[in-house]
Scaffold this motif. Structure first.
Motif, PDB file in Angstrom:
ATOM      1  N   ASP A   1      48.464   2.574  49.206  1.00 19.82           N
ATOM      2  CA  ASP A   1      47.417   3.437  50.021  1.00 19.82           C
ATOM      3  C   ASP A   1      46.353   4.065  49.128  1.00 19.82           C
ATOM      4  O   ASP A   1      45.052   3.980  49.370  1.00 19.82           O
ATOM      5  CB  ASP A   1      48.106   4.503  50.722  1.00 19.82           C
ATOM      6  N   ALA A   2      46.704   4.706  48.006  1.00 22.03           N
ATOM      7  CA  ALA A   2      45.856   5.202  47.137  1.00 22.03           C
ATOM      8  C   ALA A   2      44.795   4.291  46.733  1.00 22.03           C
ATOM      9  O   ALA A   2      43.606   4.373  46.323  1.00 22.03           O
ATOM     10  CB  ALA A   2      46.394   6.048  46.022  1.00 22.03           C
ATOM     11  N   ILE A   3      45.395   3.218  46.172  1.00 22.40           N
ATOM     12  CA  ILE A   3      44.531   2.035  45.593  1.00 22.40           C
ATOM     13  C   ILE A   3      43.522   1.573  46.445  1.00 22.40           C
ATOM     14  O   ILE A   3      42.291   1.549  46.401  1.00 22.40           O
ATOM     15  CB  ILE A   3      45.502   1.072  44.963  1.00 22.40           C
ATOM     16  N   HIS A   4      44.003   1.466  47.807  1.00 19.86           N
ATOM     17  CA  HIS A   4      43.017   0.754  49.021  1.00 19.86           C
ATOM     18  C   HIS A   4      41.925   2.034  49.285  1.00 19.86           C
ATOM     19  O   HIS A   4      41.015   1.465  49.644  1.00 19.86           O
ATOM     20  CB  HIS A   4      43.940   0.502  50.337  1.00 19.86           C
ATOM     21  N   THR A   5      42.229   3.001  49.118  1.00 19.00           N
ATOM     22  CA  THR A   5      41.250   4.130  49.483  1.00 19.00           C
ATOM     23  C   THR A   5      40.194   3.850  48.495  1.00 19.00           C
ATOM     24  O   THR A   5      39.133   4.092  48.880  1.00 19.00           O
ATOM     25  CB  THR A   5      41.769   5.647  49.480  1.00 19.00           C
ATOM     26  N   TYR A   6      40.378   3.856  47.201  1.00 21.50           N
ATOM     27  CA  TYR A   6      39.405   3.780  46.320  1.00 21.50           C
ATOM     28  C   TYR A   6      38.648   2.250  46.280  1.00 21.50           C
ATOM     29  O   TYR A   6      37.468   2.054  46.295  1.00 21.50           O
ATOM     30  CB  TYR A   6      39.808   3.745  44.915  1.00 21.50           C
ATOM     31  N   LEU A   7      39.565   1.079  46.558  1.00 22.60           N
ATOM     32  CA  LEU A   7      38.930  -0.081  46.754  1.00 22.60           C
ATOM     33  C   LEU A   7      38.073  -0.247  47.793  1.00 22.60           C
ATOM     34  O   LEU A   7      37.033  -0.987  47.683  1.00 22.60           O
ATOM     35  CB  LEU A   7      39.948  -1.242  46.609  1.00 22.60           C
ATOM     36  N   ASP A   8      38.438   0.338  48.862  1.00 25.59           N
ATOM     37  CA  ASP A   8      37.613   0.221  50.284  1.00 25.59           C
ATOM     38  C   ASP A   8      36.331   0.989  50.177  1.00 25.59           C
ATOM     39  O   ASP A   8      35.465   0.541  51.081  1.00 25.59           O
ATOM     40  CB  ASP A   8      38.777   0.490  51.344  1.00 25.59           C
ATOM     41  N   THR A   9      36.447   1.922  49.435  1.00 29.67           N
ATOM     42  CA  THR A   9      35.131   2.808  49.286  1.00 29.67           C
ATOM     43  C   THR A   9      34.392   2.317  48.186  1.00 29.67           C
ATOM     44  O   THR A   9      33.189   3.235  47.968  1.00 29.67           O
ATOM     45  CB  THR A   9      35.513   4.271  49.292  1.00 29.67           C
ATOM     46  N   MET A  10      34.622   1.516  47.281  1.00 30.34           N
ATOM     47  CA  MET A  10      33.996   1.162  46.150  1.00 30.34           C
ATOM     48  C   MET A  10      32.568   0.200  46.756  1.00 30.34           C
ATOM     49  O   MET A  10      32.935  -0.400  47.531  1.00 30.34           O
ATOM     50  CB  MET A  10      34.928   0.180  45.422  1.00 30.34           C
ATOM     51  N   PRO A  11      31.580   0.454  46.118  1.00 33.42           N
ATOM     52  CA  PRO A  11      30.341  -0.191  46.651  1.00 33.42           C
ATOM     53  C   PRO A  11      30.390  -1.928  46.072  1.00 33.42           C
ATOM     54  O   PRO A  11      30.934  -2.206  45.360  1.00 33.42           O
ATOM     55  CB  PRO A  11      29.268   0.424  45.435  1.00 33.42           C
ATOM     56  N   GLY A  12      30.227  -2.616  47.295  1.00 28.01           N
ATOM     57  CA  GLY A  12      30.220  -3.828  47.191  1.00 28.01           C
ATOM     58  C   GLY A  12      31.798  -4.448  47.100  1.00 28.01           C
ATOM     59  O   GLY A  12      31.840  -5.923  46.820  1.00 28.01           O
ATOM     60  N   GLY A  13      33.007  -3.775  47.639  1.00 26.86           N
ATOM     61  CA  GLY A  13      34.196  -4.415  47.539  1.00 26.86           C
ATOM     62  C   GLY A  13      35.136  -3.862  48.548  1.00 26.86           C
ATOM     63  O   GLY A  13      35.069  -2.669  48.810  1.00 26.86           O
ATOM     64  N   ASP A  14      35.710  -4.803  49.246  1.00 30.10           N
ATOM     65  CA  ASP A  14      36.894  -4.705  50.077  1.00 30.10           C
ATOM     66  C   ASP A  14      37.966  -5.053  49.570  1.00 30.10           C
ATOM     67  O   ASP A  14      38.088  -6.033  48.576  1.00 30.10           O
ATOM     68  CB  ASP A  14      36.635  -5.473  51.410  1.00 30.10           C
ATOM     69  N   ALA A  15      39.175  -4.382  49.735  1.00 29.33           N
ATOM     70  CA  ALA A  15      40.257  -4.826  49.199  1.00 29.33           C
ATOM     71  C   ALA A  15      40.674  -6.187  49.862  1.00 29.33           C
ATOM     72  O   ALA A  15      41.133  -7.121  49.202  1.00 29.33           O
ATOM     73  CB  ALA A  15      41.481  -3.864  49.379  1.00 29.33           C
TER      74      ALA A  15
END
Length: 161
Positions: free
Chosen positions: A147-161
Motif C-alpha cells: 500500500d505504501a509503495i502504491h501510494t508513491y508509485l501512483d502519485t509519481m509523475p508519468g507513472g502508474d503502478a
C-alpha cells in the motif's frame, strides 16, 4: 564446589563479561568513527523513481532477516514490472554505518522506508515502523508495504503502478 571456589568463579565470569562488553563498545566506536567520513547521502536516484530502503543494523537477528525477506517477496510479487522498468528500486542500508542516512530518516532500529524521487530530488518519504508488528503475519506485512509503495508509485509523475 566450596563457597570460595564459587565466588572466585563468579568473579572471573563477571570480569570476562566486562572485558567482552568493553571490547564490543570499543570496536563499535572505532567502526563508527572510521565510517563517519565515508557516509553516503541517500538521494542518489535519477529522474522519477520510488526507492524502497531496507535499513538494518550491522548485526541481524532472525526477525530482521524475516523482514528483509518479506520486503523482497513483496517487491517480486507485486512490483516486478515497476522494478524491471527502473521506476522502483530496492536499496539495503546499514544505518549503523551510514550515519547521514540514519539521521535523515531518524532510524534507530531496522525498518523499511519508501521514498518518492522526482527529477532526482526526494519529494516525500514514509518510514514503515509497523513492519515490527506485522512480520509474523506475512500477508498483512505485504499489504502494508504494498500500500505504501502504491501510494508513491501512483502519485509519481508519468507513472502508474
Amino acid at each position: 564446589m566450596d563457597k570460595a571456589k564459587m565466588v572466585n568463579a563468579a568473579k572471573h565470569t563477571l570480569l570476562a563479561f566486562v572485558l567482552v562488553t568493553i571490547g564490543f563498545a570499543v570496536g563499535k566506536e572505532v567502526t563508527l568513527r572510521r565510517v563517519q567520513g565515508t557516509t553516503s547521502t541517500p538521494g542518489t536516484a535519477q529522474g522519477n523513481q520510488v526507492l524502497v530502503y531496507y535499513a538494518h543494523a550491522t548485526i541481524r537477528c532472525v526477525t530482521c532477516e524475516t523482514m528483509e525477506r518479506l520486503t523482497h517477496e513483496t517487491l517480486d510479487e507485486q512490483f516486478a514490472e515497476a522494478m524491471a522498468a527502473g521506476r522502483l528500486v530496492f536499496k539495503e542500508v546499514n544505518f549503523q554505518q551510514d550515519i547521514a542516512f540514519a539521521k535523515q530518516y531518524e532510524v534507530v532500529a531496522n525498518c523499511v522506508i519508501v521514498t518518492r524521487v522526482e527529477s532526482g530530488r526526494e519529494t516525500g518519504h514514509q518510514r514503515l515502523d509497523r513492519v515490527w508488528d506485522l512480520y509474523e503475519d506475512p500477508p498483512a506485512f505485504k499489504r502494508y508495504l504494498g500500500d505504501a509503495i502504491h501510494t508513491y508509485l501512483d502519485t509519481m509523475p508519468g507513472g502508474d503502478a
